[in-house]
Design an enzyme around this catalytic site. Structure first.
Site, PDB file in Angstrom:
ATOM      1  N   SER A   1      56.073  78.478  48.978  1.00  0.00           N
ATOM      2  CA  SER A   1      56.337  79.505  48.985  1.00  0.00           C
ATOM      3  C   SER A   1      56.078  79.760  47.869  1.00  0.00           C
ATOM      4  O   SER A   1      57.497  79.696  46.860  1.00  0.00           O
ATOM      5  CB  SER A   1      57.246  79.360  49.767  1.00  0.00           C
ATOM      6  OG  SER A   1      57.867  81.497  49.850  1.00  0.00           O
TER       7      SER A   1
ATOM      8  N   TYR B   1      53.695  85.669  47.494  1.00  0.00           N
ATOM      9  CA  TYR B   1      54.071  86.940  48.422  1.00  0.00           C
ATOM     10  C   TYR B   1      53.898  87.894  47.035  1.00  0.00           C
ATOM     11  O   TYR B   1      54.669  88.175  46.211  1.00  0.00           O
ATOM     12  CB  TYR B   1      55.074  86.833  48.804  1.00  0.00           C
ATOM     13  CG  TYR B   1      55.487  86.427  50.182  1.00  0.00           C
ATOM     14  CD1 TYR B   1      54.556  86.968  50.735  1.00  0.00           C
ATOM     15  CD2 TYR B   1      56.461  85.661  50.407  1.00  0.00           C
ATOM     16  CE1 TYR B   1      54.836  86.185  52.201  1.00  0.00           C
ATOM     17  CE2 TYR B   1      56.560  85.080  51.691  1.00  0.00           C
ATOM     18  CZ  TYR B   1      55.855  85.386  52.854  1.00  0.00           C
ATOM     19  OH  TYR B   1      56.234  85.273  53.676  1.00  0.00           O
TER      20      TYR B   1
ATOM     21  N   THR C   1      49.401  85.218  50.778  1.00  0.00           N
ATOM     22  CA  THR C   1      49.994  85.439  52.670  1.00  0.00           C
ATOM     23  C   THR C   1      49.881  87.198  52.461  1.00  0.00           C
ATOM     24  O   THR C   1      50.272  88.181  51.935  1.00  0.00           O
ATOM     25  CB  THR C   1      51.374  85.012  53.053  1.00  0.00           C
ATOM     26  OG1 THR C   1      51.158  83.481  53.240  1.00  0.00           O
ATOM     27  CG2 THR C   1      51.700  85.245  54.360  1.00  0.00           C
TER      28      THR C   1
ATOM     29  N   LYS D   1      45.622  84.282  54.041  1.00  0.00           N
ATOM     30  CA  LYS D   1      46.780  83.794  54.943  1.00  0.00           C
ATOM     31  C   LYS D   1      47.319  84.762  56.411  1.00  0.00           C
ATOM     32  O   LYS D   1      47.760  85.672  55.925  1.00  0.00           O
ATOM     33  CB  LYS D   1      48.195  82.811  54.218  1.00  0.00           C
ATOM     34  CG  LYS D   1      48.795  81.934  55.776  1.00  0.00           C
ATOM     35  CD  LYS D   1      50.103  81.124  54.892  1.00  0.00           C
ATOM     36  CE  LYS D   1      50.503  80.699  56.240  1.00  0.00           C
ATOM     37  NZ  LYS D   1      51.871  81.263  56.571  1.00  0.00           N
TER      38      LYS D   1
ATOM     39  N   HIS E   1      51.677  83.282  61.245  1.00  0.00           N
ATOM     40  CA  HIS E   1      53.059  82.851  61.388  1.00  0.00           C
ATOM     41  C   HIS E   1      53.949  82.295  62.058  1.00  0.00           C
ATOM     42  O   HIS E   1      55.203  83.155  61.798  1.00  0.00           O
ATOM     43  CB  HIS E   1      53.084  84.321  60.229  1.00  0.00           C
ATOM     44  CG  HIS E   1      54.240  84.360  59.312  1.00  0.00           C
ATOM     45  ND1 HIS E   1      53.821  84.933  57.719  1.00  0.00           N
ATOM     46  CD2 HIS E   1      55.311  83.503  59.278  1.00  0.00           C
ATOM     47  CE1 HIS E   1      54.585  84.818  57.275  1.00  0.00           C
ATOM     48  NE2 HIS E   1      55.520  84.478  57.609  1.00  0.00           N
TER      49      HIS E   1
ATOM     50  N   ILE F   1      51.302  74.017  65.408  1.00  0.00           N
ATOM     51  CA  ILE F   1      50.750  71.837  65.786  1.00  0.00           C
ATOM     52  C   ILE F   1      52.433  71.215  65.586  1.00  0.00           C
ATOM     53  O   ILE F   1      53.745  71.846  64.510  1.00  0.00           O
ATOM     54  CB  ILE F   1      50.659  72.042  64.321  1.00  0.00           C
ATOM     55  CG1 ILE F   1      48.941  72.417  63.816  1.00  0.00           C
ATOM     56  CG2 ILE F   1      50.181  70.642  64.146  1.00  0.00           C
ATOM     57  CD1 ILE F   1      48.415  71.758  65.165  1.00  0.00           C
TER      58      ILE F   1
END
Ligand SMILES: Cc1cc2nc3c(=O)[nH]c(=O)nc-3n(C[C@H](O)[C@H](O)[C@H](O)COP(=O)(O)O)c2cc1C
Ligand SMILES: O=C(O)C(=O)c1ccccc1
Length: 388
Positions: A131, A155, A181, A262, A286, A319
């Site tokens: 991230s 981001y 994202t 994303k 998300h 998941i």
């Protein structure tokens, strides 16, 4: 001798059991989540566990996996399995990756979780999607990847020069793709954290990529060490960019690395992404943290896959196990993202705990392919999936 199969992990565990060696970490998600919840500081736990609104979408993401089943095939040589995939010309030993988790740094007891995850990636061959929000700068994190490729999740800041700098730094650090994202340019309505006024980034955590960037630092009169308050207020000013389609052309011009989007859940958005030179789709809601009341991500996956054609589709949201991963692959995902489970595994056992979790998920997937008769992921992708 047959090649090592991930499922051999199971034999190792039973053999150790004969000698009285009891596994250190749990093998099921419920126990893992419970163990992780016991060790995380309350405010990190609240942030990791929580989602948007009454968390209906977050729960639905997980429940969706119970709505579908794979039809097994017999007698087709699944004695040996091949779990490898190729993504943008990069060979990966497995179809799993670790989703970007901005506070993963805080999920390790020493608050250097990003580095610990990078080490788990090196040990397993399962890539980390790192991230933008990290407790250690991306250069340091990437230095621990070993031979495993890493992907950088951007981001996009409102300051375009800073965005360009992040992308250039990621490229220089050896990241192999950029994931943009789209669904989190502003934080979702998260009652668990609203109830306690809890947003770690606003307290100045996980902002190391910003605090080590000359473009960000030139916006400040004093360094973040001298005046953390001013630095985090400046971060708040620039952090979330509500991108438009046209902005993709600018982002595309910043790098030759593969670009993924994303948060894509609609087939028309897949087609537009392709028109803007995007290389891969990342289907996700998300984990239900941003918008409540939406469809489970798994339910939209088949339409997204169909629209994507030959573009790879990465998938996450819900998941929890190797058999969940198998279903997502059978429903068209090229690669499957582990999210919250690895945060709890990190809390419980550091790098070791994450390696254990990933090996377990891979062992379960591998055994499932063996038993259900799918020697390769291509066979699994062609499996018949029926609504329960
Ligand atoms: C604590 C936490 C922090 C996250 N931070 C980011 C982030 O920085 N960037 C991002 O793209 N997604 C972030 N996500 C979303 C994950 O990448 C992923 O989409 C989600 O965890 C999938 O849902 P699941 O964990 O319930 O399977 C975060 C998720 C969690 C749980
Ligand atoms: O918590 C998240 O899921 C996330 O991605 C995020 C990142 C920065 C600010 C707020 C939310």
């Amino acid at each position: 001798m047959p090649a090592y199969q991930y499922g051999d992990f199971q034999n190792e565990i039973y053999s150790a059991g004969i000698n009285g060696i009891v596994p250190k970490y749990p093998f099921d998600y419920v126990s893992l989540e419970r163990a992780g919840s016991e060790v995380l500081p309350w405010w990190v736990l609240s942030y990791v566990a929580g989602g948007a609104g009454d968390e209906q979408t977050q729960r639905a993401n997980v429940a969706a996996f119970r709505k579908y089943g794979i039809v097994p095939r017999m007698l087709n040589g699944a004695y040996e399995r091949d779990l490898s995939i190729s993504l943008f010309g990069i060979d990966l030993p497995t179809p799993l990756f670790m989703c970007p988790i901005g506070v993963i740094g805080l999920c390790a007891l020493d608050f250097h979780g990003d580095v610990q995850i990078a080490k788990a990636a090196a040990l397993t061959g399962v890539p980390m999607v790192a991230s933008t929000l990290m407790m250690d700068p991306m250069e340091e994190v990437a230095s621990h990847f070993g031979d495993t490729p890493g992907f950088f999740q951007l981001y996009t800041p409102r300051d375009r020069d800073l965005a360009a700098s992040f992308v250039a730094r990621a490229e220089r650090s050896g990241f192999k793709a950029i994931v943009i994202t789209l669904d989190t340019w502003t934080t979702g309505w998260r009652p668990r954290d609203l109830n306690t006024g809890n947003l770690p980034e606003l307290r100045g955590y996980c902002l190391e990529n910003y605090f080590t960037d000359d473009i960000f630092l030139r916006r400040l009169d004093r360094s973040p060490k001298e005046d953390l308050n001013a630095a985090r207020l400046e971060w708040l000013k620039i952090w979330g960019n509500s991108l438009q389609w046209e902005d993709l052309d600018w982002l595309r011009s910043l790098t030759k690395l593969p670009l993924l989007l994303k948060g894509i859940c609609h087939p028309d958005d897949v087609r537009r992404a392709r028109d803007h030179g995007i290389d891969g789709i990342y289907c996700s809601n998300h984990g239900g943290r941003q918008a409540n009341g939406g469809l489970p991500a798994l339910d939209v996956l088949p339409e997204v896959v169909e629209a994507a054609g030959d573009m790879p589709v990465l998938f996450d949201s819900g998941i929890r196990s190797g058999s969940d991963a198998a279903k997502a692959i059978a429903m068209g995902a090229t690669a499957v993202g582990i999210g919250r489970p690895y945060a709890y595994a990190l809390a419980v056992g550091g790098t070791d705990g994450v390696v254990h979790y990933l090996r377990s998920a891979l062992a379960e997937l591998d055994l499932l392919m063996a038993i259900d008769g799918f020697p390769t992921l291509r066979d699994l992708a062609a499996a018949e999936v029926r609504a329960v």
